[in-house]
Design a protein around this motif. Structure first.
Motif, PDB file in Angstrom:
ATOM      1  N   UNK A  62      14.217  -9.107 -21.381  1.00 16.86           N
ATOM      2  CA  UNK A  62      13.100  -8.872 -20.470  1.00 16.86           C
ATOM      3  C   UNK A  62      12.854  -7.379 -20.337  1.00 16.86           C
ATOM      4  N   UNK A  63      11.701  -6.918 -20.810  1.00 12.68           N
ATOM      5  CA  UNK A  63      11.392  -5.488 -20.696  1.00 12.68           C
ATOM      6  C   UNK A  63      10.737  -5.142 -19.357  1.00 12.68           C
ATOM      7  N   UNK A  64      10.384  -6.150 -18.566  1.00 14.33           N
ATOM      8  CA  UNK A  64       9.753  -5.900 -17.267  1.00 14.33           C
ATOM      9  C   UNK A  64      10.829  -5.726 -16.200  1.00 14.33           C
ATOM     10  N   UNK A  65      10.482  -5.069 -15.116  1.00 18.30           N
ATOM     11  CA  UNK A  65      11.413  -4.914 -14.011  1.00 18.30           C
ATOM     12  C   UNK A  65      11.456  -6.189 -13.187  1.00 18.30           C
ATOM     13  N   UNK A  66      12.654  -6.681 -12.954  1.00 19.52           N
ATOM     14  CA  UNK A  66      12.849  -7.812 -12.058  1.00 19.52           C
ATOM     15  C   UNK A  66      13.232  -7.242 -10.697  1.00 19.52           C
ATOM     16  N   UNK A  67      12.277  -7.264  -9.773  1.00 18.33           N
ATOM     17  CA  UNK A  67      12.498  -6.671  -8.455  1.00 18.33           C
ATOM     18  C   UNK A  67      12.298  -7.695  -7.350  1.00 18.33           C
TER      19      UNK A  67
END
Length: 720
Positions: A62-67
Motif C-alpha cells: 500500500x503506497x497510500x497513508x493509512x491514517x
C-alpha cells in the motif's frame, strides 16, 4: 543468466514471488549490483504492488497513508478481485517511501481509491493471467478453458486444479500480458460486498500496531521545540542554563523555528523546555485578535479595503448595482485545528549523506524532498519508512513538512543517533496550519418565480497555496443553485498575513457548503416552499441528475415531511465534493439553548462502492468530525496568541453527544470517487437548517454557540 531472469530469479529468494521491486534502499542496492557486474533492478512484470508467498498468502503493498480511514482494505480488494485471490489470505503492508519506486506517494483529496482503481486492478489481472498461463502450460490446456477462484486455478473439463503456491515458480517465468482484461462490475465477487472490511482492527484493538509515538530505538533521543507564541515571531535571545540543568537533557540549541531541547526521555525534554528563558522578536508577528480579523474580513467582502479580488464565476452584467430588494447574507467561520489523536511526531537519523525517516507520513514523496533539502542531500538518499498514523485530517500533509524538517535539523547535530521529535497537544493546537478563517457575503435577487435571478457572492479566506484561489471558491463555483440566475458575480479575496493555514478535511467545501446550503434553505422559507422541493426544482433546471437521485433517496430514507415529536425538526443539506454527492438530514432539537442532534440519515453517490462497510464508517466519522467543528470548533487569537491549548477549550464531540448515523449508498457503475472527506461538509448546514425550522433564525457564524443568543451573531454585520 539473462537480465530478466536475474530480476525474476532474485525475487524468488526465500520462496516468495515479489511482484515488483520493493527493496528498502533502491539506490544502494542498485549500486551494489552494478559493482558486482549486474544491472540495476527494473520494475518487474506486475509493478511494485503485489507479493505472493510460497504459503499462498498475497501481500498488497500500500503506497497510500493509512491514517484511520481504512483505505488499505479497499486497495487490497481491487487487487484480490482481479487476481481472484482468497480474500482470507490477503494482507497489506505499507510501502517504504522510495523516491520514484511507486510513483508519487501522496494521500490527499480523497483520491486513494479513485487514483488506484485502474492501476491495482490491472496489476491483479496481470498476475492472474500469469498463473493461468503457468497452469495451461503445465496441463497442455488452452488458457481460456481455465478458471480461478480463491487462489486456485482449475480446469473444469479435466477436474485438475492447482493453488497459486504450487504454481508460483512457473508463473514467475511467464511473459506478462501486454494489456490486462478487467472484469465488468456485474462480475465482481468481492468488490461491493460486506466481506471487504479493514484488516488492521485486531492490531489496533490489542495495541500491537506500532505508531511513531510507540517507537523506542537503541540510542534514541527525544526532542521538543519551543516556538514563538505569535505567528511570524522570531527568536531574539535565549538562556539555556536552566534547561541544561534538568537531568537527562543532552543539548539545547537554536533552529530556524525556535529552540530545540534534546534529552534522553520525553519527560526530560519537556521539563527542559519549561526551564528555558526566551525573548521573542514580534515586530513582524501577527498581533490582532479574532474579532479584529473578522471585522477586517467583512470590510474586505464589502469592498472597503484596497485588496483586489479574483473572479471565480462571471455571468451577465456583473457591474450593474443590485437593487434595494436584494437579500443579503453573511456568514463567519473560524480557524479550525486538525487535532488528530496522535499529535505530530517523527523519527530521523542522519548519517552523512543518508537520511532515515520513520513517520506516519501522509505525503512521503514531499517528505523525501523536504528532508533532502534540510539535510543538504539528494532525495534518493532519503528513506521514509511509513507507519500508520493516528489521524491527520490534512495536518500531516503540509507541503513544508514542518515537523519533519525540524527533526532533520535536530538529528544532523546528534551524530548518527536517532531523534524522535514530539509535538505535545499544546504544540499541536497552538502551532498553526489551520483550516482558514473564512467570511461569505452574498447579495441575491429572487425572480418572480422565487428562484435566484441575480447572485453576487464574495468569499474571503487566506489562500492555501501561493497564487492558487480555487480551493477558496470550491463548492460555490459552478453551483447548481446558480442555474436560474442570469447574473452571477463570484469573487474571492485572499488576504496574506502570518497565521499559517493548511488543507483541512474537505478543504474549501468545509465552509462553502455551510454558506450555500443555508442560503438556499432561507430562499425556500422566504418563498413558503418545502426545502426539498425547492432544491429539486433547481437541480432539474441545472441538469444535476446525481443530486436529484440523492435528494429523492434522502427524502425516502429520512422520512422527510412526516411528523416528528414536538420540539424536534429536520434539516437537510446536499453537497458535492471530490466527485461524490452526499445528502444528509439531521434531526435536531434545542436543549439548554444548544442544538442536540439525535439522528443523521446520509445518502451517498460515490460511484462503485468498493467497501460498503468502510463507506458507512467514513460517513459516521465524517459526521462526528463535522459536528465537533460545527458545535464547538474554533481557534481564536487574542493579541495574536492562540487561546485554545488542549481539549478542555478545543472541544470535540463526546460519545454521549454522538447521533445515530444511517448510511445509504446509491448503486452505481461509475468509477469510485472520494469518500474520506465528502461526508463532512453537509452536516453543519443540515443542523443549521433544522435550527432555522425550529426558531426561524438563520445561523450567522460557527460554531453554533447558544441558539438565539448574541454569541451566535457577534462577528456578523448585516444579515438576512
Amino acid at each position: 543468466m539473462s537480465r530478466r531472469r536475474l530480476i525474476l530469479g532474485g525475487t524468488l529468494v526465500g520462496g516468495a514471488m515479489i511482484v515488483g521491486y520493493t527493496a528498502a534502499r533502491p539506490l544502494q542496492v542498485a549500486g551494489a549490483l552494478l559493482q558486482a557486474g549486474g544491472e540495476p533492478p527494473a520494475p518487474s512484470v506486475f509493478g511494485p504492488f503485489i507479493r505472493i508467498g510460497g504459503d499462498g498468502w498475497v501481500t498488497v503493498v500500500n503506497k497510500q497513508q493509512e491514517m484511520g480511514q481504512g483505505v488499505h482494505a479497499g486497495l487490497a480488494a481491487m487487487v484480490a478481485e482481479e487476481l481472484d485471490a482468497d480474500w482470507d489470505k490477503v494482507r497489506v503492508i505499507d510501502a517504504v517511501g522510495a523516491f520514484g519506486a511507486y510513483g508519487p506517494q501522496l494521500t490527499a483529496g480523497s483520491s486513494s481509491t479513485a487514483s488506484n482503481w485502474e492501476t491495482l486492478r490491472a496489476a491483479g489481472a496481470a498476475a492472474r493471467a500469469m498463473f493461468v498461463a503457468a497452469a495451461a502450460e503445465r496441463w497442455g490446456a488452452p488458457p481460456e478453458s481455465l478458471t480461478v477462484l480463491d487462489s486456485v486455478v482449475s480446469d473444469l473439463m479435466s477436474g485438475r486444479s492447482a493453488s497459486f503456491a504450487s504454481l508460483l515458480e512457473d508463473a514467475a517465468r511467464q511473459t506478462p500480458p501486454s494489456a490486462s482484461v478487467l472484469k465488468l462490475p456485474q462480475d465482481f465477487r468481492l468488490i461491493g460486498t460486506d466481506r471487504v472490511r479493514r484488516k488492521d482492527s485486531l492490531g489496533k484493538s490489542t495495541g500491537a500496531t506500532t505508531y511513531t509515538q510507540d517507537l523506542q530505538l537503541p540510542g534514541m533521543l527525544t526532542a521538543v521545540v519551543s516556538r514563538s507564541p505569535r505567528f511570524g515571531g522570531k527568536l531574539a535571545s535565549f538562556d539555556d542554563a536552566g534547561a541544561r540543568a534538568v537531568r537527562g537533557v543532552v543539548d539545547v540549541f537554536a533552529i530556524e523555528s525556535g529552540v530545540a531541547v534534546v534529552a534522553e526521555t520525553t519527560f526530560a525534554a519537556i521539563e527542559g523546555r519549561k526551564a528555558l528563558r526566551i525573548a521573542w522578536d514580534d515586530r513582524d508577528a501577527e498581533r490582532r485578535s479574532s474579532p479584529e480579523l473578522a471585522g477586517w474580513f467583512q470590510d474586505i467582502a464589502e469592498g472597503r479595503t484596497e485588496l483586489k479580488p479574483s473572479a471565480f464565476e462571471t455571468r451577465g452584467d456583473v457591474e450593474a448595482a443590485f437593487g434595494a430588494d436584494a437579500l443579503e447574507f453573511a456568514l463567519d467561520l473560524p480557524y479550525l485545528a486538525h487535532a488528530p489523536m496522535e499529535t505530530l511526531d517523527c523519527v530521523v537519523r542522519v548519517d552523512g549523506w543518508n537520511v532515515e525517516v520513520i513517520s506516519g507520513s501522509q505525503m512521503a514523496t514531499v517528505d523525501q524532498i523536504q528532508a533532502a533539502r534540510a539535510a543538504l542531500t539528494l532525495p534518493g538518499k532519503v528513506e521514509v519508512k511509513v507507519l500508520p498514523a493516528g489521524g491527520s485530517f490534512g495536518r500531516r500533509g503540509v507541503m513544508s513538512a514542518d515537523c519533519l524538517v525540524e527533526c532533520v535539523r535536530i538529528a544532523k547535530r546528534m551524530e548518527r543517533r536517532p531523534v524522535k521529535l514530539v509535538w505535545t497537544r499544546e504544540d499541536d493546537l497552538t502551532g498553526g496550519y489551520y483550516r482558514p478563517m473564512a467570511h461569505h457575503r452574498a447579495w441575491v435577487e429572487l425572480g418572480s418565480d422565487g428562484y435566484p435571478a441575480r447572485w453576487r457572492h464574495h468569499v474571503v479566506a487566506q489562500s492555501l497555496l501561493p497564487i492558487v484561489t480555487r480551493f477558496t471558491a470550491e463548492g460555490v463555483e459552478g453551483s447548481p443553485y446558480f442555474a436560474t440566475a442570469s447574473v452571477v458575480d463570484g469573487k474571492v479575496f485572499t488576504p496574506d498575513f502570518p497565521v499559517p493555514v493548511q488543507f483541512w478535511r474537505s478543504v474549501g467545501h468545509s465552509h462553502s457548503a455551510m454558506a450555500m446550503e443555508h442560503i438556499v434553505d432561507q430562499f425556500a422559507r422566504r418563498t413558503g416552499r418545502d426545502p426539498a422541493d425547492y432544491r429539486r426544482a433547481l437541480y432539474e433546471n441545472a441538469g444535476a441528475t446525481r443530486r436529484l437521485a440523492v435528494l429523492d433517496e434522502l427524502r425516502r430514507r429520512s422520512g422527510w415531511g412526516t411528523p416528528l415529536e414536538p420540539g424536534w425538526a429536520r434539516g437537510m443539506a446536499v453537497h458535492e465534493s471530490f466527485d461524490t454527492v452526499v445528502g444528509q438530514v439531521a434531526e435536531v432539537r434545542i436543549e439548554n439553548g444548544r442544538p442536540r442532534v439525535r439522528r443523521v440519515v446520509a445518502v451517498v453517490d460515490c460511484g462503485i462502492a468498493v467497501s460498503p462497510d468502510q463507506i458507512a464508517a467514513q460517513m459516521e466519522g465524517s459526521v462526528g468530525f463535522g459536528l465537533s467543528a460545527a458545535l464547538f470548533g474554533a481557534i481564536t487569537l487574542k493579541d495574536g496568541v492562540v487561546q485554545e491549548r488542549n481539549f478542555d477549550r478545543y472541544r470535540v464531540l463526546r460519545m454521549n453527544e454522538a447521533p445515530a448515523v444511517e448510511t445509504h449508498i446509491i448503486a452505481s457503475r461509475n468509477p469510485p470517487s472520494g469518500m474520506g472527506e465528502p461526508g463532512v461538509p453537509p452536516i453543519a448546514p443540515a443542523v443549521a437548517n433544522a435550527i432555522l425550522a425550529l426558531t426561524g433564525a438563520p445561523t450567522r457564524s460557527l460554531p453554533f454557540g447558544s441558539v438565539g443568543s448574541a454569541s451566535n451573531a457577534h462577528l456578523t454585520g448585516k444579515a438576512s
